[in-house]
Design an enzyme around this catalytic site. Structure first.
Site, PDB file in Angstrom:
ATOM      1  N   GLN A  93       0.749  -1.156  -0.062  1.00 39.72           N
ATOM      2  CA  GLN A  93       0.350   0.327   0.119  1.00 39.72           C
ATOM      3  C   GLN A  93       0.711   1.550  -0.189  1.00 39.72           C
ATOM      4  OE1 GLN A  93       0.035  -2.120   2.419  1.00 39.72           O
ATOM      5  NE2 GLN A  93       0.383  -0.958   4.208  1.00 39.72           N
ATOM      6  N   ARG A 122      -8.286   6.582  -3.229  1.00 40.73           N
ATOM      7  CA  ARG A 122      -7.637   6.352  -1.886  1.00 40.73           C
ATOM      8  C   ARG A 122      -6.981   7.589  -1.924  1.00 40.73           C
ATOM      9  NH1 ARG A 122      -2.000   3.157  -0.099  1.00 40.73           N
ATOM     10  NH2 ARG A 122      -1.797   4.119   2.377  1.00 40.73           N
ATOM     11  N   HIS A 123      -6.686   8.582  -1.366  1.00 44.68           N
ATOM     12  CA  HIS A 123      -5.610   9.464  -0.878  1.00 44.68           C
ATOM     13  C   HIS A 123      -3.927   9.066  -1.898  1.00 44.68           C
ATOM     14  CE1 HIS A 123      -3.304   8.075   2.070  1.00 44.68           C
ATOM     15  NE2 HIS A 123      -4.599   7.134   2.992  1.00 44.68           N
TER      16      HIS A 123
END
Length: 552
Positions: A93, A122-123
């Site tokens: 990730q 996602r950011h």
């Protein structure tokens, strides 16, 4: 220069660029005839030009902004971060966004047009969380306080000063999201020219800022594509609070049994025992036994590799005679000294270490992981069908106040963009059965991507990772069609009988979501005596599961 100073330089250059624009915009201004005034004005203009030029040189453009590698073609808007992929795509990730190869062509199929798009992102890349940033600093401090002299690949530690921030987006992470907005508009230009995206963000600052940067990239490209004006910009963002007790489909937290679960930690610990001790022993031998390294220290040193890369960190030269205090190529993973401490095989182990945590803590390997994603799936169904959510006791994390209000949860939009976190996206993917053929992951040996059915943490939830759900109308199909694209890869869609184009009829897609439509296992979130058998973990996220049968 620290990472915070890097960002201040970046912002400072941006302000100087605005100053230069101001001078050019008001070029009608005539300075006084006093020669000294003319000299001052001339110097100001030259300084502004040089600052603007330095901004362009230091931060060469992918799309007009920050890039990790100067002039690099391996970091682009459409393909993402392809620099040294064997290494950078092995960070789980913590990998920067990169586009996956797609066995099914990602272009819109011939004879079809896209009528609806749901983005879940996602950011962008961030600094470590506060807890981990402190842990990393402690690891570096412990090593430096016990080892008097460093040599070889560890020599950089002699003068290295920990400087990573905590929690916030890095400059590179902001650019990732800006590029994501450009990429989205470019792919869906026809819809994007006619429609304003409805945007939501979970309440953490880095998520909200990611939504804002995405919006900027989207709107910039829209104007450059010929839109006469965009009076709706800046587009409103519905921010959903992450405060304790708040229902939020983009951030878990209201399922006590799930939050207390240690399945992800247990899975990681089981696998870590197979590869970390030998690496820790090697590091201890090289540094000296007085360092008293632990396996946790080893993971911390490995984490420093991706975090210093996405932060654009610089490192002190290990050459005492050198007049250069910083390593000029430190942003390159190939020359990043933390990255160089570990072999390619070890990075594959690290990738699997991260994948196990996502799978067993938030994905199908967790008894209640997929249930954390059912609220978002129910919202997706409502949007796809333009039908209000039928609220029941199993609607779980849905915020009824927001979702019953057409202002904060409209059902008549063509474009939706939601911004969240990696853990929540992993649960949503599980609730959607996107990787229904991924087996339970081996805790003793690394499984290949093929063995995992195309699944891994870096392939699903890298920084700025994204899922797109498309609804299409095709000439030869009576029904509307749906397909899902994750990080550029069109999923085969086995869960609803997808065809060679990756398309399912909307009816088949909705039928495959029975688990989410029934609320998953939300009623077990508050039963402290819940016991989940091993075989439940194998079937919890499969489509069209009879919930009562599964519980037995």
């Amino acid at each position: 220069m620290s990472e915070h100073e890097d960002e201040e330089s970046f912002l400072g250059s941006s302000n100087s660029k605005e100053a230069a624009w101001h001078i050019r915009r008001h070029g009608r201004y005539r300075p006084p005839r006093d020669p000294r005034c003319r000299i001052v004005v001339g110097l100001v203009m030259i300084l502004a030009f040089l600052l603007a030029l330095s901004f362009w040189i230091i931060f060469p453009t992918r799309t007009g902004g920050f890039s990790l590698l100067e002039g690099s073609s391996c970091d682009t808007t459409d393909e993402g971060y392809q620099c040294d992929p064997t290494l950078s795509h092995s960070w789980g990730q913590y990998s920067p966004y990169y586009a996956l190869n797609s066995e099914i062509p990602a272009k819109v199929p011939d004879g079809c047009k896209v009528t609806f798009v749901q983005l879940l992102s996602r950011h962008g890349a961030r600094y470590p969380t506060l807890d981990k940033s402190r842990r990393y600093n402690d690891t570096i401090s412990k090593i430096q306080s016990t080892i008097p002299q460093f040599s070889g690949p560890y020599a950089f530690l002699q003068r290295y000063v920990y400087g990573l921030g905590a929690d916030d987006l890095t400059a590179f992470g902001q650019q990732e999201m800006f590029s994501s907005g450009i990429d989205f508009f470019s792919r869906y230009e026809v819809l994007s020219m006619k429609n304003m995206p409805f945007i939501r963000a979970s309440g953490q600052d880095r998520v909200v800022k990611s939504a804002q940067k995405w919006m900027e990239g989207f709107q910039k490209t829209k104007i450059e594509s010929g839109a006469a004006n965009d009076t709706d910009y800046p587009y409103p963002i519905t921010v959903i609070s992450e405060e304790a007790g708040m229902n939020n489909t983009l951030n878990h937290g209201n399922c006590p049994v799930f939050e207390a679960s240690e399945t992800g930690v247990e899975a990681q610990e089981a696998f870590d025992a197979t590869f970390l001790p030998a690496i820790t022993a090697r590091l201890s031998s090289a540094l000296g036994p007085e360092a008293k390294l632990t396996d946790a220290d080893t993971i911390a040193l490995m984490d420093m590799c991706p975090f210093t890369v996405v932060a654009g960190s610089t490192f002190p030269s290990s050459n005492k005679a050198s007049t250069t205090t910083k390593t000029p190529t430190s942003n390159d993973p190939k020359t990043n000294p933390f990255c160089a401490l570990f072999s390619p095989t070890t990075w594959q182990d690290y990738s699997y270490h991260q994948t196990l945590q996502k799978h067993y803590a938030y994905g199908p390997g967790s008894p209640l992981g997929p249930t954390q994603g059912v609220g978002f799936v129910q919202e997706l169904i409502a949007r796809l069908t333009s039908t209000p959510i039928p609220y029941t006791s199993t609607t779980g994390s849905i915020n009824r106040t927001l979702d019953s209000n057409p202002t904060t949860f409209p059902l008549d939009k063509a474009l939706y963009a939601d911004f969240s976190h990696d853990n929540d996206m992993t649960s949503i993917f599980a609730a959607l059965s996107l990787f229904s053929h991924t087996p339970q992951l081996n805790l003793k040996e690394v499984m290949s991507t093929e063995e995992m059915g195309g699944y891994s943490a870096s392939r699903t939830v890298p920084f700025a990772g994204r899922m797109v759900v498309e609804k299409l109308q095709c000439q030869n199909d009576d029904d509307e069609m749906v397909r899902v694209i994750v990080n550029g890869r069109v999923l085969p869609f086995e869960s609803c009988g997808g065809d060679e184009r990756g398309l399912c009829t909307i009816g088949a897609f909705l039928d495959s979501l029975e688990f989410a439509r029934s609320g998953g296992r939300w009623d077990e979130c508050f039963n402290a005596n819940t016991e989940v058998k091993a075989q439940d973990r194998l079937t919890v996220a499969r489509p069209a599961v009879d919930i009562e049968t599964e519980r037995r």
